[in-house]
Design a protein around this motif. Structure first.
Motif, mmCIF file in Angstrom:
data_model
loop_
_atom_site.group_PDB
_atom_site.id
_atom_site.type_symbol
_atom_site.label_atom_id
_atom_site.label_comp_id
_atom_site.label_asym_id
_atom_site.label_seq_id
_atom_site.Cartn_x
_atom_site.Cartn_y
_atom_site.Cartn_z
ATOM 1 N N THR A 59 0.837 -1.209 0.000
ATOM 2 C CA THR A 59 0.000 0.000 0.000
ATOM 3 C C THR A 59 0.868 1.254 0.000
ATOM 4 O O THR A 59 2.020 1.233 0.447
ATOM 5 C CB THR A 59 -0.937 0.087 1.236
ATOM 6 O OG1 THR A 59 -0.154 0.406 2.395
ATOM 7 C CG2 THR A 59 -1.702 -1.203 1.487
ATOM 8 N N GLY A 60 0.254 2.322 -0.478
ATOM 9 C CA GLY A 60 0.949 3.602 -0.494
ATOM 10 C C GLY A 60 1.158 4.139 0.911
ATOM 11 O O GLY A 60 2.163 4.797 1.198
ATOM 12 N N THR A 61 0.205 3.870 1.790
ATOM 13 C CA THR A 61 0.337 4.312 3.173
ATOM 14 C C THR A 61 1.546 3.640 3.826
ATOM 15 O O THR A 61 2.315 4.292 4.549
ATOM 16 C CB THR A 61 -0.962 3.992 3.953
ATOM 17 O OG1 THR A 61 -2.041 4.710 3.337
ATOM 18 C CG2 THR A 61 -0.862 4.380 5.404
ATOM 19 N N ASN A 64 4.766 5.263 2.287
ATOM 20 C CA ASN A 64 5.051 6.595 2.845
ATOM 21 C C ASN A 64 5.483 6.502 4.307
ATOM 22 O O ASN A 64 6.463 7.127 4.725
ATOM 23 C CB ASN A 64 3.792 7.473 2.772
ATOM 24 C CG ASN A 64 3.494 7.930 1.356
ATOM 25 O OD1 ASN A 64 4.358 7.906 0.474
ATOM 26 N ND2 ASN A 64 2.268 8.363 1.129
ATOM 27 N N HIS A 85 -1.550 13.721 1.459
ATOM 28 C CA HIS A 85 -2.145 12.408 1.765
ATOM 29 C C HIS A 85 -1.659 11.924 3.121
ATOM 30 O O HIS A 85 -2.441 11.375 3.904
ATOM 31 C CB HIS A 85 -1.757 11.414 0.657
ATOM 32 C CG HIS A 85 -2.611 10.190 0.593
ATOM 33 N ND1 HIS A 85 -2.353 9.071 1.335
ATOM 34 C CD2 HIS A 85 -3.734 9.911 -0.137
ATOM 35 C CE1 HIS A 85 -3.278 8.144 1.060
ATOM 36 N NE2 HIS A 85 -4.115 8.627 0.174
ATOM 37 N N GLU A 90 -4.139 9.080 5.849
ATOM 38 C CA GLU A 90 -3.419 7.876 6.259
ATOM 39 C C GLU A 90 -3.629 7.563 7.738
ATOM 40 O O GLU A 90 -2.857 6.817 8.341
ATOM 41 C CB GLU A 90 -1.931 7.998 5.867
ATOM 42 C CG GLU A 90 -1.808 8.147 4.347
ATOM 43 C CD GLU A 90 -0.411 8.065 3.761
ATOM 44 O OE1 GLU A 90 0.570 7.980 4.527
ATOM 45 O OE2 GLU A 90 -0.320 8.087 2.522
ATOM 46 N N THR A 139 4.431 15.792 -2.484
ATOM 47 C CA THR A 139 3.569 14.863 -3.232
ATOM 48 C C THR A 139 3.569 15.237 -4.713
ATOM 49 O O THR A 139 3.311 16.384 -5.064
ATOM 50 C CB THR A 139 2.113 14.911 -2.719
ATOM 51 O OG1 THR A 139 2.126 14.806 -1.298
ATOM 52 C CG2 THR A 139 1.303 13.770 -3.304
ATOM 53 N N ASP A 170 6.233 11.550 -2.233
ATOM 54 C CA ASP A 170 5.082 10.650 -2.307
ATOM 55 C C ASP A 170 4.658 10.581 -3.769
ATOM 56 O O ASP A 170 3.974 11.477 -4.278
ATOM 57 C CB ASP A 170 3.940 11.169 -1.417
ATOM 58 C CG ASP A 170 2.670 10.309 -1.539
ATOM 59 O OD1 ASP A 170 2.646 9.378 -2.378
ATOM 60 O OD2 ASP A 170 1.705 10.587 -0.801
ATOM 61 N N ALA A 172 2.572 8.402 -5.392
ATOM 62 C CA ALA A 172 1.454 7.488 -5.678
ATOM 63 C C ALA A 172 1.082 7.598 -7.162
ATOM 64 O O ALA A 172 0.679 6.621 -7.785
ATOM 65 C CB ALA A 172 0.245 7.817 -4.800
ATOM 66 N N ARG A 173 1.242 8.809 -7.706
ATOM 67 C CA ARG A 173 1.002 9.034 -9.151
ATOM 68 C C ARG A 173 2.291 9.493 -9.829
ATOM 69 O O ARG A 173 2.285 10.378 -10.689
ATOM 70 C CB ARG A 173 -0.129 10.051 -9.339
ATOM 71 C CG ARG A 173 -1.453 9.591 -8.757
ATOM 72 C CD ARG A 173 -2.616 10.525 -9.072
ATOM 73 N NE ARG A 173 -3.858 9.972 -8.550
ATOM 74 C CZ ARG A 173 -4.317 10.170 -7.305
ATOM 75 N NH1 ARG A 173 -3.623 10.919 -6.446
ATOM 76 N NH2 ARG A 173 -5.449 9.625 -6.915
ATOM 77 N N LYS A 203 -2.341 2.719 -8.506
ATOM 78 C CA LYS A 203 -3.270 3.625 -9.206
ATOM 79 C C LYS A 203 -3.025 3.645 -10.711
ATOM 80 O O LYS A 203 -3.712 4.341 -11.438
ATOM 81 C CB LYS A 203 -3.161 5.023 -8.612
ATOM 82 C CG LYS A 203 -3.830 5.089 -7.256
ATOM 83 C CD LYS A 203 -3.755 6.444 -6.623
ATOM 84 C CE LYS A 203 -4.598 6.440 -5.350
ATOM 85 N NZ LYS A 203 -3.994 7.200 -4.272
#
Ligand SMILES: *Cc1c(COP(=O)(O)O)cnc(C)c1O
Length: 344
Positions: A59-61, A64, A85, A90, A139, A170, A172-173, A203
């Protein structure tokens, strides 16, 4: 018409095929699988960082939180934007894993160097009684769909370095930003001054894998211990490796991100043509726009799925513009986008 998030879509078929391919015979557990060796080498090469430490989590959480815990001490504070995020989404996991706290840099989704410097300078003024300065977390793509330019990332990292603080990205994208900028992964990270990256995959077509990359190899062992202690070391790890391997095969990561961004551009152009107002300029695969409540109601009835942004569908004024968030992934079809637009 599904625009709720880019993790609502399906897993890319090439990823499922790779999982099936990996589902043969026996492999060592806990990251000692042969595919992980391949993934590590390929990410090191993609990032032009032969000595980087590379790990996978689900997971991204976790990515991070474990990355920030490794970059900080419990008596420190982590600097981030008010809509980060790690702050909003989180459930305090970064604080839980690190023992550190977060300090918000006043402003919007994009931190400015001036605001970051001011915020950093205000901490660590109370000696042993106050929090000590810790990592800066950026991010990219931001939580509002903006993309930091390379110069902006360099400037934030320069401020962090003035205070000798590490920088976490971060991502995520990550790839949506990368293809929007048209730069290399190295330029967007260590060449700009970033020390650790959460490199997102979920994602952008994976089932559930994010890589954590440290450009300073000396962080490797601490991260491994934290990942295990934090219950994020997968025993049947080859299935994480297989997903990341599929992501990198034939540039699937880049192709999927380009598709997602192009889908978003098509939707944004259509919205612009229908007179929608943009709360933020869409630069990757997320749109924050407002249009009348009556239109939202119509879309809702027609089965469109997306998040209203701090607004209520029920209300008296049908003409009142309500903000919403629309996210495109690689899998959304032109037909779905055009169908959505037809309701406006
Ligand atoms: C989705 C997302 C994450 C990761 O979230 P998980 O639900 O833990 O996988 C991290 N950062 C940002 C900016 C995100 O959008």
């Amino acid at each position: 018409m599904y625009f709720a998030s880019d993790n609502s879509g399906p897993v890319h078929p090439q990823v499922l095929a790779k999982l099936t391919e990996a589902n043969q015979g026996y492999q060592m557990a806990y990251g000692a699988d042969t595919l992980m060796n391949e993934v590590r080498d390929r990410l090191r090469s993609i990032f032009e960082a032969p000595g980087a430490a590379v790990y996978l989590v689900a997971t991204g959480t976790a990515a991070n939180s474990l990355a920030l815990a490794t970059l900080s001490n419990p008596w420190e504070t982590i600097f981030c934007s008010p809509v980060a995020h790690i702050h909003e989404d989180e459930c305090n996991a970064p604080e839980f894993y690190s023992g550190a706290k977060l300090t918000l840099v006043p402003g919007t989704d994009k931190m400015t160097p001036a605001a970051l410097r001011r915020t950093i300078s205000l901490e660590e003024t109370r000696g042993v009684h106050g929090p000590q300065r810790g990592p800066v977390s950026i991010t990219q793509v931001t939580e509002r769909g903006s993309v930091y330019s390379l110069e902006e990332i360099q400037a934030l990292c320069a401020v962090a370095k003035e205070y000798d603080l590490p920088v976490h990205l971060d991502g995520a994208r990550f790839t949506n930003a990368l293809v929007a900028l048209g730069c290399s992964p190295a330029e967007m990270t260590w060449k700009a001054g970033v020390d650790a990256v959460s490199f997102g995959g979920t994602k952008n077509g994976l089932m559930g894998v994010e890589a954590v990359i440290f450009f300073d190899e000396s962080k490797a062992w601490e991260f491994e211990l934290r990942r295990k202690r934090g219950a994020h070391l997968f025993s049947k790890h080859r299935y994480l490796s297989a997903q990341m391997a599929a992501y990198l095969d034939d540039d699937l990561w880049l192709t999927s991100a380009r598709q997602a961004n192009a889908n978003c551009a098509r939707l944004a152009e259509g919205l612009r043509g229908k007179g929608a107002d943009f709360l933020h300029e869409p630069q990757a695969n997320m749109i924050f726009a407002s249009f009348p409540r009556a239109k939202h109601r119509q879309l809702h009835k027609a089965g469109a799925v997306y998040h209203l942004w701090g607004a209520q569908l029920e209300g008296a004024d049908e003409a009142e513009p309500l903000p919403c968030r629309l996210v495109c992934d690689w899998s959304i079809s032109h037909e779905q986008i055009d169908q959505f637009l037809s309701h406006l």
